[in-house]
Motif scaffolding. Structure first.
Motif, PDB file in Angstrom:
ATOM      1  N   VAL A   4       0.657  -1.096   0.106  1.00 21.41           N
ATOM      2  CA  VAL A   4      -0.227  -0.019   0.103  1.00 21.41           C
ATOM      3  C   VAL A   4       0.876   1.487  -0.054  1.00 21.41           C
ATOM      4  CG1 VAL A   4      -1.808   1.133   1.380  1.00 21.41           C
ATOM      5  CG2 VAL A   4      -1.961  -1.086   1.131  1.00 21.41           C
ATOM      6  N   GLY A   5       1.917   1.209   0.778  1.00 23.11           N
ATOM      7  CA  GLY A   5       2.718   2.291   0.937  1.00 23.11           C
ATOM      8  C   GLY A   5       3.341   2.753  -0.612  1.00 23.11           C
ATOM      9  N   ALA A   6       3.897   1.689  -1.366  1.00 29.14           N
ATOM     10  CA  ALA A   6       4.230   1.803  -2.561  1.00 29.14           C
ATOM     11  C   ALA A   6       3.110   2.662  -3.707  1.00 29.14           C
ATOM     12  CB  ALA A   6       4.860   0.722  -3.302  1.00 29.14           C
ATOM     13  N   MET A   7       2.131   2.014  -3.458  1.00 24.89           N
ATOM     14  CA  MET A   7       1.036   2.600  -4.190  1.00 24.89           C
ATOM     15  C   MET A   7       0.745   4.114  -4.051  1.00 24.89           C
ATOM     16  SD  MET A   7      -2.978   1.448  -4.241  1.00 24.89           S
ATOM     17  CE  MET A   7      -3.413   2.517  -2.705  1.00 24.89           C
ATOM     18  N   ARG A   8       0.759   4.253  -2.684  1.00 27.41           N
ATOM     19  CA  ARG A   8       0.609   5.717  -2.068  1.00 27.41           C
ATOM     20  C   ARG A   8       1.711   6.746  -2.830  1.00 27.41           C
ATOM     21  NH1 ARG A   8      -2.814   7.128   1.772  1.00 27.41           N
ATOM     22  NH2 ARG A   8      -3.873   5.597   2.360  1.00 27.41           N
ATOM     23  N   ASP A   9       2.942   6.233  -2.669  1.00 20.47           N
ATOM     24  CA  ASP A   9       3.980   6.945  -3.452  1.00 20.47           C
ATOM     25  C   ASP A   9       3.900   7.420  -4.696  1.00 20.47           C
ATOM     26  OD1 ASP A   9       5.203   7.094  -0.798  1.00 20.47           O
ATOM     27  OD2 ASP A   9       6.441   5.504  -1.113  1.00 20.47           O
ATOM     28  N   LEU A  10       3.141   6.453  -5.489  1.00 19.75           N
ATOM     29  CA  LEU A  10       3.202   6.286  -6.947  1.00 19.75           C
ATOM     30  C   LEU A  10       2.032   7.440  -7.132  1.00 19.75           C
ATOM     31  CD1 LEU A  10       3.392   2.818  -8.090  1.00 19.75           C
ATOM     32  CD2 LEU A  10       4.855   4.424  -8.575  1.00 19.75           C
ATOM     33  N   LEU A  11       0.814   7.325  -6.346  1.00 21.93           N
ATOM     34  CA  LEU A  11      -0.315   8.274  -6.708  1.00 21.93           C
ATOM     35  C   LEU A  11       0.090   9.676  -6.253  1.00 21.93           C
ATOM     36  CD1 LEU A  11      -3.008   5.690  -5.613  1.00 21.93           C
ATOM     37  CD2 LEU A  11      -2.678   6.626  -7.815  1.00 21.93           C
ATOM     38  N   LYS A  12       1.068   9.850  -5.482  1.00 22.29           N
ATOM     39  CA  LYS A  12       1.559  11.076  -4.794  1.00 22.29           C
ATOM     40  C   LYS A  12       2.184  11.770  -6.005  1.00 22.29           C
ATOM     41  CE  LYS A  12       0.825  11.047   0.238  1.00 22.29           C
ATOM     42  NZ  LYS A  12       1.465  11.002   1.403  1.00 22.29           N
ATOM     43  N   VAL A  23      -6.305  13.230  -6.228  1.00 20.78           N
ATOM     44  CA  VAL A  23      -6.160  12.062  -7.016  1.00 20.78           C
ATOM     45  C   VAL A  23      -6.980  11.042  -5.933  1.00 20.78           C
ATOM     46  CG1 VAL A  23      -4.457  10.065  -7.438  1.00 20.78           C
ATOM     47  CG2 VAL A  23      -3.768  12.399  -8.061  1.00 20.78           C
ATOM     48  N   LEU A  24      -7.874  10.404  -6.817  1.00 22.47           N
ATOM     49  CA  LEU A  24      -8.516   9.123  -5.716  1.00 22.47           C
ATOM     50  C   LEU A  24      -8.257   7.884  -6.765  1.00 22.47           C
ATOM     51  CD1 LEU A  24     -10.682  11.555  -6.372  1.00 22.47           C
ATOM     52  CD2 LEU A  24     -11.738  10.493  -4.268  1.00 22.47           C
ATOM     53  N   PHE A  25      -8.137   6.458  -5.835  1.00 19.08           N
ATOM     54  CA  PHE A  25      -7.989   5.264  -6.211  1.00 19.08           C
ATOM     55  C   PHE A  25      -9.142   4.501  -5.571  1.00 19.08           C
ATOM     56  CE2 PHE A  25      -5.773   1.385  -7.059  1.00 19.08           C
ATOM     57  CZ  PHE A  25      -5.921   1.345  -8.621  1.00 19.08           C
ATOM     58  N   PHE A  26     -10.090   3.782  -6.511  1.00 24.36           N
ATOM     59  CA  PHE A  26     -10.920   3.004  -5.805  1.00 24.36           C
ATOM     60  C   PHE A  26     -10.731   1.476  -6.297  1.00 24.36           C
ATOM     61  CE2 PHE A  26     -12.898   6.904  -6.459  1.00 24.36           C
ATOM     62  CZ  PHE A  26     -13.539   7.205  -5.335  1.00 24.36           C
ATOM     63  N   ALA A  27     -11.032   0.562  -5.485  1.00 20.95           N
ATOM     64  CA  ALA A  27     -10.868  -0.920  -5.818  1.00 20.95           C
ATOM     65  C   ALA A  27     -12.314  -0.858  -6.626  1.00 20.95           C
ATOM     66  CB  ALA A  27     -11.116  -1.666  -4.653  1.00 20.95           C
ATOM     67  N   LEU A  28     -12.410  -1.952  -7.541  1.00 15.83           N
ATOM     68  CA  LEU A  28     -13.604  -1.981  -8.292  1.00 15.83           C
ATOM     69  C   LEU A  28     -14.935  -2.455  -7.475  1.00 15.83           C
ATOM     70  CD1 LEU A  28     -11.998  -4.257 -10.983  1.00 15.83           C
ATOM     71  CD2 LEU A  28     -12.919  -1.837 -11.164  1.00 15.83           C
ATOM     72  N   SER A  29     -14.749  -2.516  -6.435  1.00 20.67           N
ATOM     73  CA  SER A  29     -15.772  -2.792  -5.344  1.00 20.67           C
ATOM     74  C   SER A  29     -16.327  -1.455  -4.853  1.00 20.67           C
ATOM     75  CB  SER A  29     -15.483  -3.681  -4.093  1.00 20.67           C
ATOM     76  OG  SER A  29     -14.356  -2.818  -3.381  1.00 20.67           O
ATOM     77  N   GLY A  30     -15.740  -0.391  -5.002  1.00 22.77           N
ATOM     78  CA  GLY A  30     -15.946   0.916  -4.603  1.00 22.77           C
ATOM     79  C   GLY A  30     -15.144   1.448  -3.516  1.00 22.77           C
ATOM     80  N   GLN A  31     -14.452   0.590  -2.905  1.00 19.43           N
ATOM     81  CA  GLN A  31     -13.618   0.685  -1.511  1.00 19.43           C
ATOM     82  C   GLN A  31     -12.577   1.880  -1.813  1.00 19.43           C
ATOM     83  OE1 GLN A  31     -11.246  -2.371  -0.147  1.00 19.43           O
ATOM     84  NE2 GLN A  31     -10.581  -1.092   1.608  1.00 19.43           N
ATOM     85  N   THR A  98       1.754   9.912 -17.153  1.00 24.43           N
ATOM     86  CA  THR A  98       2.214   9.534 -15.798  1.00 24.43           C
ATOM     87  C   THR A  98       1.157   8.641 -15.131  1.00 24.43           C
ATOM     88  OG1 THR A  98       2.858  11.990 -15.369  1.00 24.43           O
ATOM     89  CG2 THR A  98       2.862  10.560 -13.380  1.00 24.43           C
ATOM     90  N   CYS A  99       0.027   8.482 -15.427  1.00 27.70           N
ATOM     91  CA  CYS A  99      -0.892   7.553 -15.320  1.00 27.70           C
ATOM     92  C   CYS A  99      -0.449   6.000 -15.658  1.00 27.70           C
ATOM     93  CB  CYS A  99      -2.491   7.712 -15.712  1.00 27.70           C
ATOM     94  SG  CYS A  99      -2.978   9.159 -14.626  1.00 27.70           S
ATOM     95  N   ASP A 100      -0.062   6.196 -17.163  1.00 29.27           N
ATOM     96  CA  ASP A 100       0.273   4.998 -17.861  1.00 29.27           C
ATOM     97  C   ASP A 100       1.700   4.247 -17.087  1.00 29.27           C
ATOM     98  OD1 ASP A 100      -1.430   5.225 -19.782  1.00 29.27           O
ATOM     99  OD2 ASP A 100       0.001   6.051 -21.210  1.00 29.27           O
ATOM    100  N   ILE A 101       2.515   5.203 -16.646  1.00 30.01           N
ATOM    101  CA  ILE A 101       3.560   4.816 -15.891  1.00 30.01           C
ATOM    102  C   ILE A 101       3.339   3.979 -14.625  1.00 30.01           C
ATOM    103  CG2 ILE A 101       5.858   5.479 -14.871  1.00 30.01           C
ATOM    104  CD1 ILE A 101       6.117   7.508 -17.396  1.00 30.01           C
ATOM    105  N   LEU A 102       2.319   5.049 -14.075  1.00 35.00           N
ATOM    106  CA  LEU A 102       2.294   4.503 -12.555  1.00 35.00           C
ATOM    107  C   LEU A 102       1.383   3.441 -12.399  1.00 35.00           C
ATOM    108  CD1 LEU A 102      -0.350   5.337 -10.758  1.00 35.00           C
ATOM    109  CD2 LEU A 102       0.435   7.712 -11.133  1.00 35.00           C
TER     110      LEU A 102
END
Lengths: 121, 336
Positions: A4-12, A23-31, A98-102
């Motif tokens: 999760v930490g790495a994902m946060r760094d990428l999104l930041k 920036v928002l990131f959701f699981a497909l379930s909506g979480q 940037t989105c492609d890369i992350l």
């Protein structure tokens, strides 16, 4: 994806681009997995409002929406839904790249097949 | 040539000033009016760059004229000349919007200096020729500039003014028309010369719509006006085809993009598709809930051979494009 930490760094990284307001990131379930805004509105929209918009886009895997007062870039992947909230004049090409890369980094390396499993070619 | 309007009920003063200012005939021309009413007629019928007015006049005095100019022609600077030069009078004139107050009697050079200074100010930010206004104005918005832009449409010679405060389009004027109507007319001009003044006297926001939606609407209106070449050649003897406004509009949208980006720009088809209507409405509703306002345009990729750019309308207009097309440029041309 290493965690999760790495994902946060990428999104930041996305938040550092000029013109990106959130920036928002959701699981497909909506979480909601990530939500961060550089500018906080007085009466901010809830995460479920953002996800509801993403849902109404149906099966589109990439959408860019231009509204009167801002732009949204939305990507749907196997990992979830990424929503980038931008100012009208944000550099959307750079943001897409940037989105492609992350997103590719979030997926992690593909499992190797055939001889590549044993040798570095 | 810029025109300066001289308003004074004293004929002799008008003649003397006209003669004195004629030394600057290569910089500006002088027009004359005997009172506020005559001055307004002149403002309606001519492109005036600056007004010099007396205060005490019959029918309509200088203060009243100043108020009308500030309301209807806020881009035109007003210099007041008056024999009643008490500090109170000067303060009232300044508060009314006058850029300078010159007490009578005065040397002509003093008035000339003020006029030249104010006229120079109107182009201090530079002058550009033969460009499309929409792209330039998006830069003004992006840089959040406060400025007054005077434009001339080269083909028609029409002139107009746009007022930007911190990148937001506050107001516009073409002749007597103001606000959105004037902005739409100006934004449809595609070959303009413009000069920039690095400040803006307007404080009241008369235009509530954003620049992009105005550019888009202006382009649509312009497209509707432009006649398409006739399908039947001259002398073919066949009945002229009944114009189909929808297909004409679609052709024009496509032609507009291809004119700017070339035929190989990736736009493969343009059509109207009611299937998108409901989805566009829902997206727009969500946008308003999220305080983003109405939807102007959507780019949708589904991993199919063609992506779609959707423009809301009574029936949604859809451009089918190659996913490798210069999407950003196409969207900017369409007003996004």
């Amino acid at each position: 994806m290493s965690g999760v930490g790495a994902m946060r760094d990428l999104l930041k990284d996305l938040l550092g681009i000029e013109g990106v307001k959130g920036v928002l990131f959701f699981a497909l379930s909506g979480q909601r997995l990530f939500e961060e805004f550089t500018i906080r509105e007085n009466d901010p929209a809830s995460a479920s409002d953002w996800f509801a918009l993403a849902v109404c886009l149906g099966n589109a895997h990439e959408t860019e929406l231009v509204f009167e007062r801002g732009r949204l870039y939305i990507r749907r992947t196997a990992e979830g839904v990424l929503v980038v909230v931008m100012e009208l004049m944000a550099p959307s090409e750079m943001i897409r790249l940037t989105c492609d890369i992350l997103l590719s980094a979030m997926r992690g390396p593909k499992p190797l097949r055939g001889i590549k499993r044993f040798f570095k070619l | 040539m810029k025109k300066v309007l001289l308003v004074d009920d004293d004929r002799e003063i008008r003649l003397v000033l006209n003669q004195g200012l004629s030394r600057c005939a290569d910089s500006f021309a002088v027009r004359m009016a005997g009172d506020g009413i005559e001055a307004l007629e002149c403002l309606r019928s001519q492109e005036i760059s600056l007004v010099v007015t007396d205060l005490k006049m019959p029918r309509m005095d200088g203060f009243e004229l100043l108020a009308v100019i500030m309301e209807s022609y806020p881009d035109i600077p007003v210099i007041v000349i008056s024999g009643f030069s008490s500090p109170n009078m000067q303060r009232l004139a300044r508060q009314g919007g006058a850029v300078a107050f010159i007490a009578k009697p005065f040397p002509i050079e003093s008035l000339t200096r003020h006029i030249v200074k104010m006229l120079r100010k109107q182009t201090e930010g530079g002058t550009l020729h033969n460009l499309s206004s929409s792209i330039f104005l998006q830069l003004i918005e992006m840089e959040q500039k406060t400025c007054t832009i005077r434009l001339e449409n080269k083909p028609s010679g029409n002139k107009g003014i746009l007022f930007f405060v911190q990148g937001e389009l506050f107001d516009a004027r073409v002749g007597d028309a103001q606000g959105v109507a004037a902005a739409l007319e100006i934004l449809a001009w595609d070959q303009v010369s413009l000069s920039i003044q690095n400040d803006c006297s307007i404080r009241e926001k008369r235009i509530r719509r954003n620049l992009y939606s105005l550019i888009l609407e202006a382009a649509r209106r312009q497209d509707e006006k432009t006649p398409l070449p006739s399908a039947a050649g001259p002398g073919s003897g066949s009945e002229p085809p009944v114009p189909d406004p929808v297909s004409e509009s679609l052709l024009r949208i496509r032609a507009r993009i291809e004119n700017e980006l070339g035929v190989g720009c990736g736009v493969e088809d343009a059509f109207q598709d009611p299937v998108w209507n409901e989805r566009v409405k829902r997206i727009s509703r969500h946008g308003e809930q999220l305080k983003l306002g109405k939807l102007i345009m959507a780019y949708v990729g589904r991993g199919e051979p063609r992506d779609h750019i959707v423009l809301p309308g009574e029936t949604a207009t859809v451009l089918a494009v190659n996913p490798k097309c210069p999407r950003g440029k196409i969207m900017r041309i369409l007003g996004g």
